[in-house]
Design a protein around this motif. Structure first.
Motif, PDB file in Angstrom:
ATOM      1  N   LEU A 192     -10.623 -48.158  25.677  1.00  0.00           N
ATOM      2  CA  LEU A 192     -11.680 -47.140  25.649  1.00  0.00           C
ATOM      3  C   LEU A 192     -12.016 -46.680  27.065  1.00  0.00           C
ATOM      4  O   LEU A 192     -12.283 -45.501  27.317  1.00  0.00           O
ATOM      5  N   SER A 193     -11.972 -47.631  28.014  1.00  0.00           N
ATOM      6  CA  SER A 193     -12.335 -47.337  29.404  1.00  0.00           C
ATOM      7  C   SER A 193     -11.293 -46.473  30.128  1.00  0.00           C
ATOM      8  O   SER A 193     -11.543 -46.022  31.242  1.00  0.00           O
ATOM      9  N   ASP A 194     -10.147 -46.242  29.489  1.00  0.00           N
ATOM     10  CA  ASP A 194      -9.143 -45.346  30.089  1.00  0.00           C
ATOM     11  C   ASP A 194      -9.508 -43.888  29.878  1.00  0.00           C
ATOM     12  O   ASP A 194      -8.868 -42.997  30.460  1.00  0.00           O
ATOM     13  N   SER A 195     -10.491 -43.601  29.057  1.00  0.00           N
ATOM     14  CA  SER A 195     -10.902 -42.217  28.798  1.00  0.00           C
ATOM     15  C   SER A 195     -11.373 -41.570  30.092  1.00  0.00           C
ATOM     16  O   SER A 195     -12.302 -42.057  30.747  1.00  0.00           O
ATOM     17  N   ALA A 196     -10.706 -40.500  30.475  1.00  0.00           N
ATOM     18  CA  ALA A 196     -10.981 -39.823  31.744  1.00  0.00           C
ATOM     19  C   ALA A 196     -10.048 -38.622  31.827  1.00  0.00           C
ATOM     20  O   ALA A 196      -9.234 -38.391  30.936  1.00  0.00           O
ATOM     21  N   THR A 197     -10.159 -37.889  32.919  1.00  0.00           N
ATOM     22  CA  THR A 197      -9.182 -36.841  33.223  1.00  0.00           C
ATOM     23  C   THR A 197      -8.228 -37.375  34.280  1.00  0.00           C
ATOM     24  O   THR A 197      -8.663 -37.962  35.274  1.00  0.00           O
ATOM     25  N   TYR A 198      -6.940 -37.185  34.054  1.00  0.00           N
ATOM     26  CA  TYR A 198      -5.906 -37.688  34.966  1.00  0.00           C
ATOM     27  C   TYR A 198      -5.327 -36.506  35.740  1.00  0.00           C
ATOM     28  O   TYR A 198      -4.850 -35.533  35.152  1.00  0.00           O
ATOM     29  N   LEU A 199      -5.397 -36.635  37.058  1.00  0.00           N
ATOM     30  CA  LEU A 199      -4.985 -35.557  37.956  1.00  0.00           C
ATOM     31  C   LEU A 199      -3.693 -35.934  38.667  1.00  0.00           C
ATOM     32  O   LEU A 199      -3.585 -37.013  39.262  1.00  0.00           O
ATOM     33  N   CYS A 200      -2.743 -35.037  38.612  1.00  0.00           N
ATOM     34  CA  CYS A 200      -1.494 -35.189  39.350  1.00  0.00           C
ATOM     35  C   CYS A 200      -1.683 -34.505  40.705  1.00  0.00           C
ATOM     36  O   CYS A 200      -2.185 -33.373  40.761  1.00  0.00           O
ATOM     37  N   VAL A 201      -1.309 -35.186  41.789  1.00  0.00           N
ATOM     38  CA  VAL A 201      -1.542 -34.650  43.132  1.00  0.00           C
ATOM     39  C   VAL A 201      -0.261 -34.732  43.939  1.00  0.00           C
ATOM     40  O   VAL A 201       0.417 -35.772  43.946  1.00  0.00           O
ATOM     41  N   VAL A 202       0.041 -33.656  44.644  1.00  0.00           N
ATOM     42  CA  VAL A 202       1.275 -33.548  45.412  1.00  0.00           C
ATOM     43  C   VAL A 202       0.923 -33.194  46.850  1.00  0.00           C
ATOM     44  O   VAL A 202       0.037 -32.365  47.087  1.00  0.00           O
ATOM     45  N   ASN A 203       1.605 -33.818  47.790  1.00  0.00           N
ATOM     46  CA  ASN A 203       1.342 -33.528  49.198  1.00  0.00           C
ATOM     47  C   ASN A 203       2.644 -33.237  49.923  1.00  0.00           C
ATOM     48  O   ASN A 203       3.649 -33.911  49.703  1.00  0.00           O
ATOM     49  N   THR A 204       2.605 -32.225  50.770  1.00  0.00           N
ATOM     50  CA  THR A 204       3.743 -31.877  51.615  1.00  0.00           C
ATOM     51  C   THR A 204       3.296 -32.034  53.049  1.00  0.00           C
ATOM     52  O   THR A 204       2.211 -31.598  53.407  1.00  0.00           O
ATOM     53  N   TYR A 205       4.137 -32.661  53.866  1.00  0.00           N
ATOM     54  CA  TYR A 205       3.763 -32.925  55.247  1.00  0.00           C
ATOM     55  C   TYR A 205       3.348 -31.634  55.939  1.00  0.00           C
ATOM     56  O   TYR A 205       4.041 -30.637  55.870  1.00  0.00           O
ATOM     57  N   GLY A 206       2.188 -31.683  56.613  1.00  0.00           N
ATOM     58  CA  GLY A 206       1.713 -30.513  57.330  1.00  0.00           C
ATOM     59  C   GLY A 206       0.947 -29.531  56.472  1.00  0.00           C
ATOM     60  O   GLY A 206       0.464 -28.512  56.976  1.00  0.00           O
ATOM     61  N   GLN A 207       0.851 -29.801  55.181  1.00  0.00           N
ATOM     62  CA  GLN A 207       0.102 -28.937  54.277  1.00  0.00           C
ATOM     63  C   GLN A 207      -0.969 -29.755  53.573  1.00  0.00           C
ATOM     64  O   GLN A 207      -1.054 -30.973  53.723  1.00  0.00           O
ATOM     65  N   ASN A 208      -1.801 -29.063  52.823  1.00  0.00           N
ATOM     66  CA  ASN A 208      -2.874 -29.748  52.130  1.00  0.00           C
ATOM     67  C   ASN A 208      -2.399 -30.341  50.803  1.00  0.00           C
ATOM     68  O   ASN A 208      -1.356 -29.970  50.275  1.00  0.00           O
ATOM     69  N   PHE A 209      -3.192 -31.253  50.287  1.00  0.00           N
ATOM     70  CA  PHE A 209      -2.929 -31.827  48.984  1.00  0.00           C
ATOM     71  C   PHE A 209      -3.106 -30.736  47.923  1.00  0.00           C
ATOM     72  O   PHE A 209      -4.015 -29.922  48.008  1.00  0.00           O
ATOM     73  N   VAL A 210      -2.251 -30.750  46.922  1.00  0.00           N
ATOM     74  CA  VAL A 210      -2.377 -29.807  45.819  1.00  0.00           C
ATOM     75  C   VAL A 210      -2.664 -30.600  44.548  1.00  0.00           C
ATOM     76  O   VAL A 210      -1.888 -31.494  44.177  1.00  0.00           O
ATOM     77  N   PHE A 211      -3.775 -30.289  43.920  1.00  0.00           N
ATOM     78  CA  PHE A 211      -4.191 -30.988  42.705  1.00  0.00           C
ATOM     79  C   PHE A 211      -3.768 -30.186  41.476  1.00  0.00           C
ATOM     80  O   PHE A 211      -3.940 -28.961  41.436  1.00  0.00           O
ATOM     81  N   GLY A 212      -3.264 -30.871  40.477  1.00  0.00           N
ATOM     82  CA  GLY A 212      -3.032 -30.233  39.199  1.00  0.00           C
ATOM     83  C   GLY A 212      -4.348 -30.016  38.475  1.00  0.00           C
ATOM     84  O   GLY A 212      -5.385 -30.528  38.904  1.00  0.00           O
ATOM     85  N   PRO A 213      -4.321 -29.281  37.379  1.00  0.00           N
ATOM     86  CA  PRO A 213      -5.552 -28.977  36.635  1.00  0.00           C
ATOM     87  C   PRO A 213      -6.117 -30.174  35.889  1.00  0.00           C
ATOM     88  O   PRO A 213      -7.278 -30.150  35.472  1.00  0.00           O
ATOM     89  N   GLY A 214      -5.304 -31.220  35.717  1.00  0.00           N
ATOM     90  CA  GLY A 214      -5.787 -32.414  35.030  1.00  0.00           C
ATOM     91  C   GLY A 214      -5.485 -32.401  33.549  1.00  0.00           C
ATOM     92  O   GLY A 214      -5.369 -31.335  32.918  1.00  0.00           O
ATOM     93  N   THR A 215      -5.328 -33.597  32.989  1.00  0.00           N
ATOM     94  CA  THR A 215      -5.163 -33.778  31.548  1.00  0.00           C
ATOM     95  C   THR A 215      -6.239 -34.747  31.095  1.00  0.00           C
ATOM     96  O   THR A 215      -6.341 -35.855  31.622  1.00  0.00           O
ATOM     97  N   ARG A 216      -7.031 -34.315  30.122  1.00  0.00           N
ATOM     98  CA  ARG A 216      -8.117 -35.173  29.652  1.00  0.00           C
ATOM     99  C   ARG A 216      -7.627 -36.107  28.555  1.00  0.00           C
ATOM    100  O   ARG A 216      -6.927 -35.688  27.632  1.00  0.00           O
ATOM    101  N   LEU A 217      -7.993 -37.373  28.697  1.00  0.00           N
ATOM    102  CA  LEU A 217      -7.643 -38.405  27.717  1.00  0.00           C
ATOM    103  C   LEU A 217      -8.915 -38.961  27.085  1.00  0.00           C
ATOM    104  O   LEU A 217      -9.845 -39.337  27.797  1.00  0.00           O
ATOM    105  N   SER A 218      -8.925 -38.999  25.755  1.00  0.00           N
ATOM    106  CA  SER A 218      -9.995 -39.681  25.027  1.00  0.00           C
ATOM    107  C   SER A 218      -9.359 -40.784  24.208  1.00  0.00           C
ATOM    108  O   SER A 218      -8.493 -40.500  23.365  1.00  0.00           O
ATOM    109  N   VAL A 219      -9.741 -42.029  24.477  1.00  0.00           N
ATOM    110  CA  VAL A 219      -9.262 -43.158  23.694  1.00  0.00           C
ATOM    111  C   VAL A 219     -10.338 -43.477  22.671  1.00  0.00           C
ATOM    112  O   VAL A 219     -11.494 -43.738  23.016  1.00  0.00           O
ATOM    113  N   LEU A 220      -9.943 -43.447  21.400  1.00  0.00           N
ATOM    114  CA  LEU A 220     -10.897 -43.559  20.300  1.00  0.00           C
ATOM    115  C   LEU A 220     -10.881 -44.962  19.707  1.00  0.00           C
ATOM    116  O   LEU A 220      -9.817 -45.581  19.625  1.00  0.00           O
ATOM    117  N   PRO A 221     -12.055 -45.476  19.287  1.00  0.00           N
ATOM    118  CA  PRO A 221     -12.080 -46.828  18.705  1.00  0.00           C
ATOM    119  C   PRO A 221     -11.446 -46.851  17.325  1.00  0.00           C
ATOM    120  O   PRO A 221     -11.334 -45.830  16.657  1.00  0.00           O
TER     121      PRO A 221
END
Lengths: 109, 110
Positions: free
Chosen positions: A80-109
Motif C-alpha cells: 500500500l505504501s508504494d502508492s505514489a507517482t514515479y518519475l523517470c529522470v534523465v541527465n546529460t552532462y552539461g545540461q539540466n535534469f529532464v523529468f518525465g511527466p510521471g506515472t501514478r500508482l495506486s496499490v489497493l487493499p
C-alpha cells in the motif's frame, strides 16, 4: 515529442502485484538515469539510480537499454505504501535534469 | 536524507506583496534549481544556477527572480505577487549525480 516520456497511468493494482513502469528518452547523449518517487503534495525523492547493467534494491529493479533509449522500473510484491507517482529522470552532462511527466500508482487493499 | 531546506513551508499572501522564498543547502553543491509544480501536474524548471554569481532562466517563463551570492543559498523573489503565482515551489541541488529536493513552499496568493 517530449524529451522524456512515461506510461500515462494511473496504474491501479492489488497488494502483492508486480507492476512495471516504462520510460523512453530522446537524447542519445544522456548519461545518467534515475527513478524518483513523489508522494501527493510532497517533494520528489530519489528512489534509485539506473545503471547500464541493471540494478536491484529489495523489491525494486531498474533496467536501462541504451540502444532503445528505454528505462524500466519493476516493483514486486507491491505494498500500500508504494502508492505514489514515479518519475523517470534523465541527465546529460552539461545540461539540466529532464523529468518525465510521471506515472501514478495506486496499490489497493 | 538530503540537507536542503526551504522556508516558509506555507505562505498565504495578498496580491501585490513582495515575497522571497528561501532555499539553503549544506552539501556544498554548486548546482541549484527552482521548480514550480501545480497539484497533480509536472515539474517545471523556472531558474537554475551552476555556481556563485551564475543564474539562468529555466524552461518555464516566470516573473520571479533569483540570486546566488553564496554557494549554500538560492533565494527566489516575486516583486509583486499575483493569484496566478499560486503554486508549489520546489528547490533542489546537485553535484554530478542526482538532484536532491527541499520540502517545498506552498504559496497561495489571494
Amino acid at each position: 515529442r517530449k524529451e522524456v516520456e512515461q506510461d500515462p497511468g494511473p496504474f491501479n493494482v492489488p497488494e502483492g502485484a508486480t507492476v512495471a513502469f516504462n520510460c523512453t528518452y530522446s537524447n542519445s547523449a544522456s548519461q545518467s538515469f534515475f527513478w524518483y518517487r513523489q508522494d501527493c503534495r510532497k517533494e520528489p525523492k530519489l528512489l534509485m539510480s539506473v545503471y547500464s547493467s541493471g540494478n536491484e534494491d529489495g523489491r525494486f529493479t531498474a533496467q536501462l537499454n541504451r540502444a532503445s533509449q528505454y528505462i524500466s522500473l519493476l516493483i514486486r510484491d507491491s505494498k500500500l505504501s508504494d502508492s505514489a507517482t514515479y518519475l523517470c529522470v534523465v541527465n546529460t552532462y552539461g545540461q539540466n535534469f529532464v523529468f518525465g511527466p510521471g506515472t501514478r500508482l495506486s496499490v489497493l487493499p | 536524507e538530503a540537507d536542503i531546506y526551504q522556508t516558509p513551508r506555507y505562505l498565504v499572501i495578498g496580491t501585490g506583496k513582495k515575497i522571497t522564498l528561501e532555499c539553503s543547502q549544506t552539501m556544498g553543491h554548486d548546482k541549484m534549481y527552482w521548480y514550480q509544480q501545480d497539484p497533480g501536474m509536472e515539474l517545471h524548471l523556472i531558474h537554475y544556477s551552476y555556481g556563485v554569481n551564475s543564474t539562468e532562466k529555466g524552461d518555464l517563463s516566470s516573473e520571479s527572480t533569483v540570486s546566488r551570492i553564496r554557494t549554500e543559498h538560492f533565494p527566489l523573489t516575486l516583486e509583486s505577487a499575483r493569484p496566478s503565482h499560486t503554486s508549489q515551489y520546489l528547490c533542489a541541488s546537485s553535484e554530478d549525480w542526482a538532484q536532491y529536493f527541499g520540502p517545498g513552499t506552498r504559496l497561495t496568493v489571494l
